[in-house]
Design a protein around this motif. Structure first.
Motif, PDB file in Angstrom:
ATOM      1  N   LEU A   1     -17.319  -3.939   6.546  1.00  0.00           N
ATOM      2  CA  LEU A   1     -16.582  -5.205   6.506  1.00  0.00           C
ATOM      3  C   LEU A   1     -15.184  -4.937   5.982  1.00  0.00           C
ATOM      4  O   LEU A   1     -15.023  -4.418   4.879  1.00  0.00           O
ATOM      5  N   LEU A   2     -14.166  -5.263   6.755  1.00  0.00           N
ATOM      6  CA  LEU A   2     -12.778  -5.010   6.366  1.00  0.00           C
ATOM      7  C   LEU A   2     -12.144  -6.223   5.698  1.00  0.00           C
ATOM      8  O   LEU A   2     -11.359  -6.077   4.767  1.00  0.00           O
ATOM      9  N   ALA A   3     -12.474  -7.413   6.182  1.00  0.00           N
ATOM     10  CA  ALA A   3     -11.866  -8.619   5.610  1.00  0.00           C
ATOM     11  C   ALA A   3     -12.670  -9.855   5.986  1.00  0.00           C
ATOM     12  O   ALA A   3     -13.310  -9.889   7.039  1.00  0.00           O
ATOM     13  N   THR A   4     -12.608 -10.824   5.102  1.00  0.00           N
ATOM     14  CA  THR A   4     -13.149 -12.151   5.377  1.00  0.00           C
ATOM     15  C   THR A   4     -12.059 -13.143   5.012  1.00  0.00           C
ATOM     16  O   THR A   4     -11.500 -13.075   3.923  1.00  0.00           O
ATOM     17  N   GLU A   5     -11.751 -14.029   5.929  1.00  0.00           N
ATOM     18  CA  GLU A   5     -10.709 -15.020   5.676  1.00  0.00           C
ATOM     19  C   GLU A   5     -11.254 -16.410   5.970  1.00  0.00           C
ATOM     20  O   GLU A   5     -11.836 -16.629   7.029  1.00  0.00           O
ATOM     21  N   ASN A   6     -11.082 -17.312   5.023  1.00  0.00           N
ATOM     22  CA  ASN A   6     -11.434 -18.711   5.228  1.00  0.00           C
ATOM     23  C   ASN A   6     -10.136 -19.445   5.538  1.00  0.00           C
ATOM     24  O   ASN A   6      -9.276 -19.581   4.682  1.00  0.00           O
TER      25      ASN A   6
ATOM     26  N   LYS B   1      -5.808  -0.964  20.733  1.00  0.00           N
ATOM     27  CA  LYS B   1      -4.904  -0.161  19.891  1.00  0.00           C
ATOM     28  C   LYS B   1      -3.659  -0.938  19.484  1.00  0.00           C
ATOM     29  O   LYS B   1      -3.207  -0.853  18.348  1.00  0.00           O
ATOM     30  N   LYS B   2      -3.093  -1.685  20.399  1.00  0.00           N
ATOM     31  CA  LYS B   2      -1.873  -2.445  20.111  1.00  0.00           C
ATOM     32  C   LYS B   2      -2.144  -3.503  19.039  1.00  0.00           C
ATOM     33  O   LYS B   2      -1.357  -3.676  18.110  1.00  0.00           O
ATOM     34  N   GLU B   3      -3.276  -4.174  19.150  1.00  0.00           N
ATOM     35  CA  GLU B   3      -3.626  -5.199  18.164  1.00  0.00           C
ATOM     36  C   GLU B   3      -3.901  -4.581  16.794  1.00  0.00           C
ATOM     37  O   GLU B   3      -3.556  -5.161  15.766  1.00  0.00           O
ATOM     38  N   ILE B   4      -4.509  -3.384  16.788  1.00  0.00           N
ATOM     39  CA  ILE B   4      -4.774  -2.696  15.516  1.00  0.00           C
ATOM     40  C   ILE B   4      -3.450  -2.303  14.857  1.00  0.00           C
ATOM     41  O   ILE B   4      -3.281  -2.472  13.647  1.00  0.00           O
ATOM     42  N   GLU B   5      -2.497  -1.817  15.633  1.00  0.00           N
ATOM     43  CA  GLU B   5      -1.186  -1.467  15.082  1.00  0.00           C
ATOM     44  C   GLU B   5      -0.487  -2.691  14.509  1.00  0.00           C
ATOM     45  O   GLU B   5       0.104  -2.632  13.438  1.00  0.00           O
ATOM     46  N   GLN B   6      -0.549  -3.811  15.231  1.00  0.00           N
ATOM     47  CA  GLN B   6       0.063  -5.044  14.732  1.00  0.00           C
ATOM     48  C   GLN B   6      -0.597  -5.499  13.441  1.00  0.00           C
ATOM     49  O   GLN B   6       0.072  -5.948  12.512  1.00  0.00           O
ATOM     50  N   LEU B   7      -1.895  -5.352  13.376  1.00  0.00           N
ATOM     51  CA  LEU B   7      -2.632  -5.730  12.179  1.00  0.00           C
ATOM     52  C   LEU B   7      -2.229  -4.866  10.995  1.00  0.00           C
ATOM     53  O   LEU B   7      -2.006  -5.371   9.885  1.00  0.00           O
ATOM     54  N   LYS B   8      -2.101  -3.555  11.219  1.00  0.00           N
ATOM     55  CA  LYS B   8      -1.692  -2.645  10.147  1.00  0.00           C
ATOM     56  C   LYS B   8      -0.289  -2.974   9.655  1.00  0.00           C
ATOM     57  O   LYS B   8      -0.024  -2.947   8.458  1.00  0.00           O
TER      58      LYS B   8
ATOM     59  N   LYS C   1       1.180  -5.882   9.800  1.00  0.00           N
ATOM     60  CA  LYS C   1       1.091  -7.167   9.105  1.00  0.00           C
ATOM     61  C   LYS C   1       0.542  -6.971   7.689  1.00  0.00           C
ATOM     62  O   LYS C   1       1.066  -7.532   6.730  1.00  0.00           O
ATOM     63  N   GLU C   2      -0.492  -6.134   7.559  1.00  0.00           N
ATOM     64  CA  GLU C   2      -1.081  -5.870   6.243  1.00  0.00           C
ATOM     65  C   GLU C   2      -0.108  -5.113   5.350  1.00  0.00           C
ATOM     66  O   GLU C   2      -0.017  -5.381   4.156  1.00  0.00           O
ATOM     67  N   ALA C   3       0.654  -4.164   5.928  1.00  0.00           N
ATOM     68  CA  ALA C   3       1.633  -3.412   5.156  1.00  0.00           C
ATOM     69  C   ALA C   3       2.742  -4.337   4.659  1.00  0.00           C
ATOM     70  O   ALA C   3       3.189  -4.236   3.512  1.00  0.00           O
ATOM     71  N   ALA C   4       3.185  -5.258   5.515  1.00  0.00           N
ATOM     72  CA  ALA C   4       4.231  -6.202   5.125  1.00  0.00           C
ATOM     73  C   ALA C   4       3.724  -7.130   4.020  1.00  0.00           C
ATOM     74  O   ALA C   4       4.446  -7.415   3.061  1.00  0.00           O
ATOM     75  N   ALA C   5       2.487  -7.581   4.139  1.00  0.00           N
ATOM     76  CA  ALA C   5       1.915  -8.458   3.117  1.00  0.00           C
ATOM     77  C   ALA C   5       1.769  -7.719   1.793  1.00  0.00           C
ATOM     78  O   ALA C   5       2.042  -8.275   0.726  1.00  0.00           O
ATOM     79  N   SER C   6       1.366  -6.457   1.860  1.00  0.00           N
ATOM     80  CA  SER C   6       1.221  -5.647   0.654  1.00  0.00           C
ATOM     81  C   SER C   6       2.579  -5.417  -0.008  1.00  0.00           C
ATOM     82  O   SER C   6       2.703  -5.512  -1.235  1.00  0.00           O
ATOM     83  N   ALA C   7       3.605  -5.113   0.789  1.00  0.00           N
ATOM     84  CA  ALA C   7       4.949  -4.898   0.255  1.00  0.00           C
ATOM     85  C   ALA C   7       5.488  -6.174  -0.377  1.00  0.00           C
ATOM     86  O   ALA C   7       6.111  -6.141  -1.447  1.00  0.00           O
TER      87      ALA C   7
END
Length: 122
Positions: free
Chosen positions: A36-41, A94-101, A103-109
Motif C-alpha cells: 500500500l503506497l497511499a490512502t487518500e480521503n 510510465k508517464k502517469e508514474i513519472e507525473q505522480l513522482k 507531484k510527490e517531490a513537489a509536495a515534499s519540497a
C-alpha cells in the motif's frame, strides 16, 4: 510489479467512523497481496450523475504496488459492501508514474520549505 490506483465512492450517509472502518478493511485487503503506497480521503463530493439514488458520495483513493490478482479480491469486496456505490481500479502507465513522482517531490519540497519557514519564525 505494477502500480494501481483504486478509487471507491461511499454513500454520503455513511458516518466518519464507518468510513474509517471500510477504508481500513480495503487497506487490509490490499496489504494481503500488495504494498500500500497511499490512502487518500477526498471527502464528500457531488457525483456527476445520480448513482443508487445518491447525489453525493465520499471518495477514497488507494494507491498500491503489486500484482494484478489483488484487484479481483478488492473489487469483489467493493461489490459485497452495500455502502460502496461505485469503484474503479486502473493501472498507471510510465508517464502517469513519472507525473505522480514529480507531484510527490513537489509536495515534499513545499512541506520542507514550510517547516523551515515555521522554524525560523519561532
Amino acid at each position: 510489479m505494477n502500480i494501481y490506483e483504486s478509487i471507491f465512492i461511499l454513500k454520503s450517509s455513511v458516518s466518519d467512523e464507518d468510513i474509517q472502518k471500510i477504508a481500513g478493511k480495503m487497506e487490509g485487503i490490499v496489504k494481503q497481496g500488495a504494498e500500500l503506497l497511499a490512502t487518500e480521503n477526498w471527502g464528500k463530493k457531488k457525483l456527476a450523475y445520480e448513482v443508487a439514488k445518491e447525489k453525493r458520495g465520499v471518495y477514497i483513493l488507494l494507491r498500491f504496488q503489486g500484482k494484478g490478482d489483488i484487484n479481483a479480491e478488492l473489487e469483489r469486496n467493493y461489490r459485497i459492501d452495500d455502502n460502496v456505490i461505485k469503484f474503479l481500479t486502473v493501472k498507471l502507465n510510465k508517464k502517469e508514474i513519472e507525473q505522480l513522482k514529480k507531484k510527490e517531490a513537489a509536495a515534499s519540497a513545499e512541506k520542507t520549505a514550510i517547516e523551515k519557514e515555521e522554524g525560523s519564525t519561532v
